[in-house]
Enzyme design. Structure first.
Site, PDB file in Angstrom:
ATOM      1  N   SER A 248     -60.157 100.131  54.040  1.00  0.00           N
ATOM      2  CA  SER A 248     -60.633  99.829  52.690  1.00  0.00           C
ATOM      3  C   SER A 248     -61.551 100.933  52.202  1.00  0.00           C
ATOM      4  O   SER A 248     -62.250 101.578  53.002  1.00  0.00           O
ATOM      5  CB  SER A 248     -61.414  98.516  52.773  1.00  0.00           C
ATOM      6  OG  SER A 248     -62.164  98.312  51.604  1.00  0.00           O
TER       7      SER A 248
ATOM      8  N   TYR B  64     -68.211  92.666  56.725  1.00  0.00           N
ATOM      9  CA  TYR B  64     -66.795  92.947  56.445  1.00  0.00           C
ATOM     10  C   TYR B  64     -66.560  94.457  56.437  1.00  0.00           C
ATOM     11  O   TYR B  64     -65.696  94.981  57.147  1.00  0.00           O
ATOM     12  CB  TYR B  64     -66.368  92.326  55.103  1.00  0.00           C
ATOM     13  CG  TYR B  64     -65.030  92.856  54.643  1.00  0.00           C
ATOM     14  CD1 TYR B  64     -63.857  92.476  55.290  1.00  0.00           C
ATOM     15  CD2 TYR B  64     -64.933  93.782  53.595  1.00  0.00           C
ATOM     16  CE1 TYR B  64     -62.625  92.998  54.901  1.00  0.00           C
ATOM     17  CE2 TYR B  64     -63.712  94.306  53.202  1.00  0.00           C
ATOM     18  CZ  TYR B  64     -62.564  93.917  53.858  1.00  0.00           C
ATOM     19  OH  TYR B  64     -61.350  94.440  53.480  1.00  0.00           O
TER      20      TYR B  64
ATOM     21  N   LYS C 293     -64.494  97.118  59.181  1.00  0.00           N
ATOM     22  CA  LYS C 293     -63.426  98.089  58.884  1.00  0.00           C
ATOM     23  C   LYS C 293     -63.799  99.466  59.434  1.00  0.00           C
ATOM     24  O   LYS C 293     -62.981 100.180  60.006  1.00  0.00           O
ATOM     25  CB  LYS C 293     -63.183  98.181  57.373  1.00  0.00           C
ATOM     26  CG  LYS C 293     -62.577  96.927  56.771  1.00  0.00           C
ATOM     27  CD  LYS C 293     -61.147  96.730  57.221  1.00  0.00           C
ATOM     28  CE  LYS C 293     -60.543  95.446  56.728  1.00  0.00           C
ATOM     29  NZ  LYS C 293     -59.261  95.091  57.351  1.00  0.00           N
TER      30      LYS C 293
HETATM   31  P1  NAD Z   1     -55.140  87.872  52.904  1.00  0.00           P
HETATM   32  O1  NAD Z   1     -56.266  87.023  53.345  1.00  0.00           O
HETATM   33  O2  NAD Z   1     -54.290  87.386  51.791  1.00  0.00           O
HETATM   34  O3  NAD Z   1     -54.205  88.228  54.143  1.00  0.00           O
HETATM   35  C1  NAD Z   1     -54.680  88.285  55.464  1.00  0.00           C
HETATM   36  C2  NAD Z   1     -53.764  87.408  56.309  1.00  0.00           C
HETATM   37  O4  NAD Z   1     -54.189  87.452  57.677  1.00  0.00           O
HETATM   38  C3  NAD Z   1     -53.805  85.934  55.876  1.00  0.00           C
HETATM   39  O5  NAD Z   1     -52.481  85.470  55.723  1.00  0.00           O
HETATM   40  C4  NAD Z   1     -54.520  85.220  57.039  1.00  0.00           C
HETATM   41  O6  NAD Z   1     -54.039  83.898  57.213  1.00  0.00           O
HETATM   42  C5  NAD Z   1     -54.178  86.135  58.215  1.00  0.00           C
HETATM   43  N1  NAD Z   1     -55.142  86.121  59.311  1.00  0.00           N
HETATM   44  C6  NAD Z   1     -56.500  86.250  59.239  1.00  0.00           C
HETATM   45  N2  NAD Z   1     -57.028  86.249  60.475  1.00  0.00           N
HETATM   46  C7  NAD Z   1     -55.991  86.124  61.352  1.00  0.00           C
HETATM   47  C8  NAD Z   1     -55.890  86.057  62.771  1.00  0.00           C
HETATM   48  N3  NAD Z   1     -56.982  86.123  63.546  1.00  0.00           N
HETATM   49  N4  NAD Z   1     -54.668  85.920  63.332  1.00  0.00           N
HETATM   50  C9  NAD Z   1     -53.563  85.844  62.559  1.00  0.00           C
HETATM   51  N5  NAD Z   1     -53.582  85.894  61.203  1.00  0.00           N
HETATM   52  C10 NAD Z   1     -54.792  86.044  60.619  1.00  0.00           C
HETATM   53  O7  NAD Z   1     -55.750  89.311  52.546  1.00  0.00           O
HETATM   54  P2  NAD Z   1     -55.065  90.562  51.834  1.00  0.00           P
HETATM   55  O8  NAD Z   1     -55.731  90.766  50.524  1.00  0.00           O
HETATM   56  O9  NAD Z   1     -53.597  90.473  51.924  1.00  0.00           O
HETATM   57  O10 NAD Z   1     -55.599  91.717  52.795  1.00  0.00           O
HETATM   58  C11 NAD Z   1     -54.837  92.208  53.882  1.00  0.00           C
HETATM   59  C12 NAD Z   1     -55.670  93.233  54.638  1.00  0.00           C
HETATM   60  O11 NAD Z   1     -56.064  94.266  53.730  1.00  0.00           O
HETATM   61  C13 NAD Z   1     -56.969  92.677  55.230  1.00  0.00           C
HETATM   62  O12 NAD Z   1     -57.182  93.285  56.479  1.00  0.00           O
HETATM   63  C14 NAD Z   1     -58.015  93.118  54.239  1.00  0.00           C
HETATM   64  O13 NAD Z   1     -59.277  93.251  54.831  1.00  0.00           O
HETATM   65  C15 NAD Z   1     -57.471  94.462  53.790  1.00  0.00           C
HETATM   66  N6  NAD Z   1     -57.954  94.867  52.457  1.00  0.00           N
HETATM   67  C16 NAD Z   1     -57.831  94.005  51.417  1.00  0.00           C
HETATM   68  C17 NAD Z   1     -58.339  94.364  50.161  1.00  0.00           C
HETATM   69  C18 NAD Z   1     -58.259  93.416  48.993  1.00  0.00           C
HETATM   70  O14 NAD Z   1     -59.055  93.564  48.053  1.00  0.00           O
HETATM   71  N7  NAD Z   1     -57.319  92.460  48.982  1.00  0.00           N
HETATM   72  C19 NAD Z   1     -58.969  95.618  49.978  1.00  0.00           C
HETATM   73  C20 NAD Z   1     -59.049  96.481  51.079  1.00  0.00           C
HETATM   74  C21 NAD Z   1     -58.536  96.089  52.322  1.00  0.00           C
HETATM   75  N1  UFG Z   2     -67.023  91.725  38.810  1.00  0.00           N
HETATM   76  C1  UFG Z   2     -67.576  91.023  37.764  1.00  0.00           C
HETATM   77  N2  UFG Z   2     -67.460  89.667  37.775  1.00  0.00           N
HETATM   78  C2  UFG Z   2     -66.813  88.979  38.763  1.00  0.00           C
HETATM   79  C3  UFG Z   2     -66.245  89.723  39.830  1.00  0.00           C
HETATM   80  C4  UFG Z   2     -66.380  91.093  39.827  1.00  0.00           C
HETATM   81  O1  UFG Z   2     -68.164  91.598  36.854  1.00  0.00           O
HETATM   82  O2  UFG Z   2     -66.757  87.737  38.721  1.00  0.00           O
HETATM   83  C5  UFG Z   2     -67.108  93.204  38.789  1.00  0.00           C
HETATM   84  C6  UFG Z   2     -67.846  93.797  39.989  1.00  0.00           C
HETATM   85  O3  UFG Z   2     -69.216  93.863  39.711  1.00  0.00           O
HETATM   86  C7  UFG Z   2     -67.153  95.161  40.115  1.00  0.00           C
HETATM   87  C8  UFG Z   2     -65.722  94.911  39.644  1.00  0.00           C
HETATM   88  O4  UFG Z   2     -65.777  93.713  38.871  1.00  0.00           O
HETATM   89  O5  UFG Z   2     -67.741  96.070  39.212  1.00  0.00           O
HETATM   90  C9  UFG Z   2     -64.735  94.701  40.789  1.00  0.00           C
HETATM   91  O6  UFG Z   2     -65.230  93.679  41.666  1.00  0.00           O
HETATM   92  P1  UFG Z   2     -64.300  92.997  42.784  1.00  0.00           P
HETATM   93  O7  UFG Z   2     -65.100  91.922  43.418  1.00  0.00           O
HETATM   94  O8  UFG Z   2     -62.989  92.625  42.200  1.00  0.00           O
HETATM   95  O9  UFG Z   2     -64.008  94.193  43.801  1.00  0.00           O
HETATM   96  P2  UFG Z   2     -65.006  95.127  44.619  1.00  0.00           P
HETATM   97  O10 UFG Z   2     -64.768  96.532  44.159  1.00  0.00           O
HETATM   98  O11 UFG Z   2     -66.381  94.622  44.601  1.00  0.00           O
HETATM   99  O12 UFG Z   2     -64.459  94.924  46.111  1.00  0.00           O
HETATM  100  C10 UFG Z   2     -63.067  94.999  46.453  1.00  0.00           C
HETATM  101  C11 UFG Z   2     -62.792  94.070  47.619  1.00  0.00           C
HETATM  102  C12 UFG Z   2     -63.471  94.574  48.862  1.00  0.00           C
HETATM  103  C13 UFG Z   2     -63.092  96.000  49.119  1.00  0.00           C
HETATM  104  C14 UFG Z   2     -63.387  96.854  47.906  1.00  0.00           C
HETATM  105  C15 UFG Z   2     -62.902  98.263  48.105  1.00  0.00           C
HETATM  106  O13 UFG Z   2     -63.254  92.762  47.346  1.00  0.00           O
HETATM  107  O14 UFG Z   2     -63.026  93.827  49.962  1.00  0.00           O
HETATM  108  O15 UFG Z   2     -62.722  96.301  46.760  1.00  0.00           O
HETATM  109  O16 UFG Z   2     -61.577  98.255  48.490  1.00  0.00           O
HETATM  110  F1  UFG Z   2     -63.800  96.462  50.160  1.00  0.00           F
END
Ligand code: NAD
Ligand code: UFG
Length: 338
Positions: free
Chosen positions: A124, A149, A153
């Protein structure tokens, strides 16, 4: 190829499983469904006419992983499984380190044992902490994470870097996602957060559909063009194709790579509200509130390394992202429970 996708029932996982099946790979999924529903994979089957093999199990369970590696000829692993809520990680650090760090260690042990040596890890942009400059390139310093979190990572990236030195035959790619949004254009799969969303786009969608009343905009006094936070939003289907590109280019260069997946363009909270108003043809009710602790002013990628190394770049615009999010939301007002 047979790809093991951990966390494949989740948001990014399900879109990637779909893309893998569409191009003819076999897919095995392990997911404990702690943050997802198997309906997502049923819908992937409906869309592709192909079925991934699903193991409803935890990656912390090494015996299940061992069975999977002995029952299937796995060529590569894409590792999405983990917990992802920044706020929750502060109140439940042990769960986060256990799932995200220990889970990855168990997976690596079993891959080593089984002789499977290709791994793509979901990292991330959070590993950059408070960005020293934007756009963020992979050369920028990592560290300074402000929650378990983000730290989990960072720790996994370090473990993978160390591991790749000891096991140079391993091909490891850490993909650093910026802000994934959007949904499959069919409106059949998308993001289905539990409870009240923490992230901007799912929150705005629920305001647009009338499930939530008003968006709180966290601060309008940042040093950005309109004062609200700026992020690099990327369509989940572009992310999915980034994983396919990473599979195809795994043998090039060194055995450990960290690569940004973003569009290289930043949009503000106000830009997103306006894009949503256009797509949904409705007014989004919002108010400006205090900044949210831990937020940074701006975060967007330099995505040239992905272009060079993977031959990949995002192709979908912010309007595509918001149109597809809205299509998913209005067709599934209660997500997979609809
Ligand atoms: P998500 O929660 O939708 O998907 C994660 C999946 O992993 C879920 O289906 C959950 O049930 C499963 N899971 C969690 N712990 C587990 C375990 N111990 N064993 C088996 N299954 C397990 O999340 P996502 O948005 O699809 O994210 C996928 C990956 O990408 C994650 O590692 C997350 O940290 C990373 N990521 C997500 C974002 C974002 O904003 N969505 C940004 C950067 C990185
Ligand atoms: N924001 C609002 N109101 C809300 C939610 C968010 O104003 O209700 C604003 C935040 O302040 C930020 C922007 O919208 O400026 C984006 O916020 P998000 O919560 O959607 O995303 P972040 O950038 O804070 O974080 C996301 C994921 C993290 C990841 C990061 C970088 O949630 O897990 O992107 O990949 F680490």
């Amino acid at each position: 190829m047979t790809i093991l996708v951990t966390g494949g029932a989740g948001y990014i996982g399900s879109h990637t499983v779909l893309a893998l099946l569409e191009r003819g790979d076999d897919v095995v999924v392990i997911d404990n469904l702690s943050n997802s529903s198997k309906v997502s994979l049923e819908r992937v089957t409906e869309l592709t006419g192909k079925e991934p093999t699903l193991y409803v199990a935890d990656i912390l369970d090494r015996h299940v992983l061992r069975d999977i590696f002995s029952n299937h000829t796995i060529t590569d692993v894409i590792h999405f499984a983990g917990l992802k809520s920044v706020g929750e990680s502060i109140t439940k650090p042990l769960e986060y380190y256990e799932n995200n760090v220990v889970g990855t260690l168990v997976l690596l042990h079993e891959m080593l044992q089984a002789g499977v040596d290709s791994l793509i890890f979901s990292s991330s942009a959070t590993v950059y902490g408070n960005p020293e400059k934007v756009p963020l390139s992979e050369e920028c310093q990592t560290g300074g994470t402000t929650n378990p979190y983000g730290t989990s990572k960072l720790m996994v990236e370090q473990i993978l870097r160390d591991f790749s030195l000891a096991q140079p035959e391993f091909r490891i790619t850490c993909l650093r996602y910026f802000n994934p949004v959007g949904a499959h254009e069919s409106g059949r799969i998308g993001e289905d957060p539990n409870g009240i969303p923490n992230n901007l786009v799912p929150y705005i969608s629920q305001v647009a559909i009338g499930k939530l009343e008003c968006l709180s905009v966290y601060g309008n006094d940042y040093p950005t063009p309109d004062g609200t936070g700026v992020r690099d939003y990327i369509h989940v289907l572009d992310l999915a194709s980034g994983h396919l590109a990473a599979l195809d280019h795994k043998a090039e260069g060194s055995s450990f790579k960290a690569i940004n997946l973003g569009t290289g363009v930043g949009y503000s909270v106000i830009d997103l509200i306006q894009a949503f108003e256009k797509a949904a043809q409705t007014k989004i009710n919002y108010r400006i509130v205090e900044r949210r602790a831990g937020d940074v002013a701006e975060c967007w990628s330099d995505s040239s390394l992905a272009r060079q190394h993977l031959g990949w770049q995002a192709t979908r615009t912010i309007d595509d992202m918001i149109r597809d999010t809205w299509n998913w939301q209005k067709n599934n007002p209660d997500g997979y429970g609809s």
